[in-house]
Design a protein around this motif. Structure first.
Motif: not given
Ligand SMILES: Cc1ncc(C[n+]2csc(CCOP(=O)(O)OP(=O)(O)O)c2C)c(N)n1
Ligand code: SF4
Ligand SMILES: [Mg+2]
Length: 344
Positions: A335-344, A287-292, A315-319
């Motif tokens: 999960q892949l579909d979900e990741a690419v569909e997020v509008d960043v 999770p990006v939170e670990e980094y942030l 997180q959506a950007r990382a995904d």
């Protein structure tokens, strides 16, 4: 140059010692006869990722050329901490350019060598993200499109650190810098700005482009070596941590670089002539939170009010990177579909 990917025998510690591998697989730093581009005596902060990245990169370039190398260096932390007048930590012929023209000066050095009939001395240009992605970008793009015989290395610490942590076009959204204050509804650096210099370099269809981090120095060495075996314009974009500008512990520099990679925030890949040809896979989605949470430049996302909305957007950007570069084999199709569909 081939490289064996080390297994992580000491799970959780991120350590993989030279003693665990055969002598010919050991990092050159374990060899007392190693090349040494930057000696002790420089003034970098404790835990400076740029000092580490530059040393490994230039050491690898020195080895690849039998020491027959000239380096140019844009103004920035690397230049300032390594050459406090009248001293220098560099053990290679090294020239300080302006902030914005390291690529052009490198081109000029390469052209001068060619004019003199010198085909053996090689040229490396270096700069921070500000000197490369912002003010030096026109010179760099020209170097790419002309196919000048230079390897350019960008040490990306995601802000103008030398002048006191101002935003650059490589500063990630939501990060605090002195010019992107943590105030208002959208604190920190604005969303929808910035540029991906490595992908833009790839779009020039030059022979070689790669990204790397200081978390995997063997990978960085291999990429520099590969680049030095090629003629023409080449580009390596290295994520380097900055304890001062990121508000992180000096001891966390390597850990942070590894988290940037393992969260998908910073994809590590190689490209040739416009195509991505290899990626460094990540073992599981961290999770990006670990980094942030290890960096005060993001602390406004956790207190006084936790900003789950902004963390989810990061997180959506990382995904999206994970999906786009195929970083994580274990991701299922949903999960892949979900990741690419997020509008960043
Ligand atoms: C034309 C010009 N504008 C501004 C400066 C001041 N300046 C020197 S270094 C620097 C920022 C360097 O940032 P970056 O390239 O990211 O390197 P870092 O210090 O972060 O490693 C700036 C703004 C300058 N030297 N020249
Ligand atoms: S400010 Fe950052 S980049 Fe500059 S010397 Fe310190 S740690 Fe390195
Ligand atoms: Mg910088």
């Amino acid at each position: 140059m081939s490289a064996t990917r080390l297994k992580y025998f000491q799970t959780g510690s991120f350590a993989a010692g030279n003693r665990l591998v055969e002598p010919d697989q050991r990092a050159v730093q374990s060899d007392p006869q190693r090349a040494n581009a930057i000696t002790c005596g420089h003034r970098a902060c404790q835990g400076c990722g740029e000092a580490l990245g530059a040393r490994y990169a230039l050491d690898a370039a020195l080895r690849a050329t039998d020491g027959d190398l000239i380096a140019t260096n844009a103004t920035g932390c690397l230049e300032v901490f390594s050459t406090p007048y009248p001293e220098s930590s560099w053990q290679v012929p090294w020239i300080h350019s302006l902030f914005g023209n390291a690529a052009a000066v490198a081109t000029g050095v390469a052209a001068a060598l060619k004019a003199k009939g010198n085909t053996h001395t090689r040229v490396v240009g270096q700069g921070g993200d500000g000197g490369t992605v912002d003010i030096g970008f026109a010179c760099l793009s020209g170097m790419f499109e002309r196919g000048d015989d230079v390897l350019y290395i960008c040490y990306d610490n995601e802000a103008y650190m030398n002048t006191g942590v101002q935003r650059s076009a490589a500063t990630p959204p939501a990060a605090y810098t002195t010019t992107t204050q943590a105030v208002g509804d959208q604190p920190g650096a604005a969303w929808g700005q910035g540029k991906d210099a490595a992908l833009i370099a790839l779009a020039h269809e030059i022979p070689y482009v790669a990204t790397a981090t200081i978390a995997d120095l063997r990978d960085l060495e291999r990429k520099v070596h590969t680049a030095m075996e090629i003629r023409g314009a080449r580009y390596i974009h290295v994520l380097v941590t900055c304890p001062l500008g990121w508000g992180a512990a000096s001891a966390d520099s390597i850990k942070l670089a590894r988290l940037a990679m393992e969260t998908g925030i910073f994809p590590v890949w190689e490209g040739e002539h416009g195509d991505v040809v290899s990626v460094t896979k990540i073992r599981h989605r961290t999770p990006v939170e670990e980094y942030l949470k290890l960096q005060t430049r993001f602390r406004h996302l956790f207190a006084p009010v936790r900003r789950d909305d902004v963390i989810a957007r990061i997180q959506a950007r990382a995904d999206r990177n994970i999906a786009r570069f195929g970083l994580l084999e274990a991701l299922d199709e949903d999960q892949l579909d979900e990741a690419v569909e997020v509008d960043v």
